[in-house]
Write a protein that holds these residues in place. Structure first.
Motif, PDB file in Angstrom:
ATOM      1  N   ALA A   1       2.055  27.982  -7.739  1.00 52.32           N
ATOM      2  CA  ALA A   1       1.945  26.807  -8.605  1.00 52.32           C
ATOM      3  C   ALA A   1       1.321  25.625  -7.883  1.00 52.32           C
ATOM      4  CB  ALA A   1       3.321  26.425  -9.159  1.00 52.32           C
ATOM      5  N   ARG A   2       1.141  25.719  -6.576  1.00 51.02           N
ATOM      6  CA  ARG A   2       0.440  24.657  -5.860  1.00 51.02           C
ATOM      7  C   ARG A   2      -0.964  24.475  -6.411  1.00 51.02           C
ATOM      8  NH1 ARG A   2      -2.752  23.811  -1.247  1.00 51.02           N
ATOM      9  NH2 ARG A   2      -3.037  26.036  -0.910  1.00 51.02           N
TER      10      ARG A   2
ATOM     11  N   TYR B   1       4.168  28.561 -15.977  1.00 47.90           N
ATOM     12  CA  TYR B   1       4.377  28.139 -14.594  1.00 47.90           C
ATOM     13  C   TYR B   1       5.839  27.800 -14.397  1.00 47.90           C
ATOM     14  CZ  TYR B   1       3.964  23.573 -16.868  1.00 47.90           C
ATOM     15  OH  TYR B   1       4.126  22.508 -17.716  1.00 47.90           O
ATOM     16  N   ASP B   2       6.284  27.903 -13.166  1.00 45.14           N
ATOM     17  CA  ASP B   2       7.663  27.596 -12.808  1.00 45.14           C
ATOM     18  C   ASP B   2       7.652  26.850 -11.488  1.00 45.14           C
ATOM     19  OD1 ASP B   2      10.350  27.476 -12.256  1.00 45.14           O
ATOM     20  OD2 ASP B   2      10.768  29.552 -12.801  1.00 45.14           O
ATOM     21  N   PHE B   3       7.742  25.527 -11.562  1.00 38.56           N
ATOM     22  CA  PHE B   3       7.783  24.727 -10.345  1.00 38.56           C
ATOM     23  C   PHE B   3       9.080  24.972  -9.583  1.00 38.56           C
ATOM     24  CE2 PHE B   3       4.905  21.678 -12.790  1.00 38.56           C
ATOM     25  CZ  PHE B   3       3.769  22.214 -12.217  1.00 38.56           C
ATOM     26  N   HIS B   4      10.076  25.509 -10.265  1.00 39.36           N
ATOM     27  CA  HIS B   4      11.344  25.869  -9.636  1.00 39.36           C
ATOM     28  C   HIS B   4      11.108  26.857  -8.490  1.00 39.36           C
ATOM     29  CE1 HIS B   4      15.733  25.829 -10.051  1.00 39.36           C
ATOM     30  NE2 HIS B   4      15.753  27.126  -9.954  1.00 39.36           N
TER      31      HIS B   4
ATOM     32  N   ASN C   1       7.782  27.731  -7.651  1.00 41.33           N
ATOM     33  CA  ASN C   1       6.425  27.493  -7.180  1.00 41.33           C
ATOM     34  C   ASN C   1       5.482  28.651  -7.499  1.00 41.33           C
ATOM     35  OD1 ASN C   1       4.682  25.577  -5.891  1.00 41.33           O
ATOM     36  ND2 ASN C   1       4.558  26.954  -4.142  1.00 41.33           N
TER      37      ASN C   1
ATOM     38  N   ASN D   1       5.859  17.570 -10.031  1.00 46.88           N
ATOM     39  CA  ASN D   1       6.209  18.756 -10.801  1.00 46.88           C
ATOM     40  C   ASN D   1       5.649  18.651 -12.215  1.00 46.88           C
ATOM     41  OD1 ASN D   1       7.551  20.094  -8.758  1.00 46.88           O
ATOM     42  ND2 ASN D   1       9.520  19.175  -9.249  1.00 46.88           N
ATOM     43  N   HIS D   2       4.332  18.420 -12.279  1.00 45.78           N
ATOM     44  CA  HIS D   2       3.620  18.330 -13.549  1.00 45.78           C
ATOM     45  C   HIS D   2       2.241  18.953 -13.365  1.00 45.78           C
ATOM     46  CE1 HIS D   2       6.617  15.606 -15.267  1.00 45.78           C
ATOM     47  NE2 HIS D   2       6.573  14.931 -14.140  1.00 45.78           N
TER      48      HIS D   2
ATOM     49  N   ARG E   1      -0.541  21.828  -9.494  1.00 46.13           N
ATOM     50  CA  ARG E   1       0.287  20.628  -9.442  1.00 46.13           C
ATOM     51  C   ARG E   1      -0.562  19.360  -9.477  1.00 46.13           C
ATOM     52  NH1 ARG E   1       5.690  21.315  -7.891  1.00 46.13           N
ATOM     53  NH2 ARG E   1       6.185  23.371  -7.041  1.00 46.13           N
TER      54      ARG E   1
ATOM     55  N   ASN F   1      16.675  21.239 -11.261  1.00 45.66           N
ATOM     56  CA  ASN F   1      16.479  21.938  -9.995  1.00 45.66           C
ATOM     57  C   ASN F   1      17.639  21.700  -9.039  1.00 45.66           C
ATOM     58  OD1 ASN F   1      14.078  22.811 -10.958  1.00 45.66           O
ATOM     59  ND2 ASN F   1      12.800  21.664  -9.550  1.00 45.66           N
TER      60      ASN F   1
ATOM     61  N   TRP G   1       5.722  21.720   0.567  1.00 49.38           N
ATOM     62  CA  TRP G   1       4.518  22.413   0.156  1.00 49.38           C
ATOM     63  C   TRP G   1       3.261  21.750   0.700  1.00 49.38           C
ATOM     64  CZ3 TRP G   1       4.883  27.119  -0.736  1.00 49.38           C
ATOM     65  CH2 TRP G   1       6.072  27.623  -1.251  1.00 49.38           C
TER      66      TRP G   1
END
Length: 415
Positions: free
Chosen positions: A99-100, A152-155, A157, A127-128, A103, A405, A17
């Motif tokens: 989600a960038r 949000y879902d960092f999985h 993004n 991932n926070h 982050r 993940n 990313w």
């Protein structure tokens, strides 16, 4: 020289990313964000003169497309585009974006005047949620609102940002995609129909448009026309759910909607050099529905790596068709994760899943949606084509949820 350097840096980066700011200036002191110097989509000649069909499609969704800026304290983090997908009776609105935007940078990078574009390290972002996060949303008419992270879902993004306004703002029309493509020449004349389907058929070479909004006045609408192509980015991103288009965006288009020529949102674009990856809206929609139902994001655990049959090597397609002459498509199992519910019943690498719960599986997205609608503990029967067998094999699996993940982006360790 520029193009060579850019591709070299893209190839060597580990953190998927990280997006190189190819137009950064060195005329400012370290820590400046070079906001005014960042390019719009018109950076690319293909986006300068739009045809009338593209303009009509973009204008159809324009009032729902927003620009977003995020801050950690007083320091700017990044900019994204997004799209309003929902509103309610109290004029609360939901923006879907990347989600960038939210982050958290690592402490070391933050203390060193963190600049996302300048740091290729895979640990540059965590991932926070960012500390002391603030999100601003800018509309087509210059109106601005402070947003709050709803989910949000960092999985995957993706993130959902909520804001309230004094009046109702239009929402975009969503259209789920159908990623079925027939690879069997003997079945070329067969017609694939989904009864009463509202899905948008993805066709190689079919027109798509990436849309974004610039984050500085006058908050211009931006458009990047392109085509859907049968290309995979899994080796770089580790995510088979990503599809690829030829539309070329600048970085501030990250998280913006991908639309068809009817102005319907069919995906979410993620900035990259070269071809642009996008996440089908099917996945974001499923995530959001589960969040509203359960108050948290829930998703099925895919205990294997799989993809559409049309996406794999031609020699493997030939072997499958030679065994099952009338097969048009299916889901190819590329790797089974040891210890998963898919491993215990005997699902094998190179199996092709053609049935799920008695229903025909035409594509990966269709199979994924079938799994997502099941409950934890449900037993599901798969119909599998195996190269060493001459008949359909039935494999039972138990549905589970993701607990960590696997094969997702960003990668944060060994797979």
């Amino acid at each position: 020289m520029f193009e060579s350097d850019s591709h070299h840096n893209c190839a060597k980066r580990k953190y998927p990313w990280f997006r190189e700011n190819i137009h950064k200036s060195n005329s400012y002191a370290p820590g400046w964000r070079f906001t005014a110097k960042r390019p719009k989509f018109e950076l690319y000649q293909e986006n300068v003169s739009l045809d009338i069909d593209t303009k009509r499609a973009v204008l159809e969704s324009a009032s729902s497309v927003v620009a977003l800026l995020s801050y950690t304290g007083d320091q700017e983090l990044t900019q994204c585009s997004g799209v309003i997908i929902e509103n309610d009776a109290t004029n609360g609105h939901i923006v879907l974006t990347s989600a960038r935007l939210i982050r958290r940078p690592t402490q070391q990078n933050f203390e060193e005047n963190f600049n996302f574009e300048d740091d290729p390290d895979e640990n540059a972002l965590e991932n926070h949620l960012a500390n002391n996060l603030k999100v601003m949303i800018y509309m087509y008419d210059g109106g601005s609102y402070e947003g709050h992270v709803c989910a949000y879902d960092f999985h995957y993004n993706i993130a959902w940002i909520r804001f309230e306004s004094n009046s109702s703002i239009p929402t975009v029309r969503l259209r789920l995609v159908d990623d079925y493509i027939n690879v069997n020449p003997d079945e070329e004349k067969s017609v694939y129909l989904r009864p009463h389907s509202t899905h948008f058929k993805l066709v190689p070479g079919g027109a798509i448009v990436g849309v974004g909004r610039y984050f500085c006045k006058p908050f211009d609408l931006m458009a990047a026309p392109g085509e859907f192509i049968m290309k995979r980015r899994v080796n770089e991103f580790g995510c088979n759910e990503l599809l690829v288009g030829t539309h070329l965006m600048s970085q501030c288009g990250e998280g913006g909607p991908l639309i068809n020529l009817s102005g319907e949102v069919i995906g979410l674009s993620f900035y990259d050099t070269g071809f642009t990856p996008f996440l089908p809206i099917n996945i974001a929609q499923k995530c959001w529905e589960h969040y509203k139902r359960y108050g948290e994001l829930r998703r099925p655990f895919l205990g294997f790596v799989a993809t559409n049959l049309w996406a794999v090597d031609i020699s493997h397609i030939e072997r499958v068709i030679s065994k099952i002459p009338n097969i048009c498509n299916g889901v190819l199992v590329e790797k089974v994760i040891e210890g998963s519910s898919f491993d215990s019943p005997g699902l094998l690498e190179n199996d092709v899943i053609v049935q799920c719960g008695g229903s025909t599986v035409h594509s990966f997205m269709e199979f994924f949606e079938m799994l997502w609608d099941k409950k934890v503990g449900d037993v599901l029967q798969l119909g599998v084509v195996r190269g060493c067998e001459n008949e359909l094999i039935h494999v039972n699996m138990v549905c589970n949820e993701v607990v960590q993940n696997f094969y997702r982006w960003p990668r944060t360790g060994s797979l």
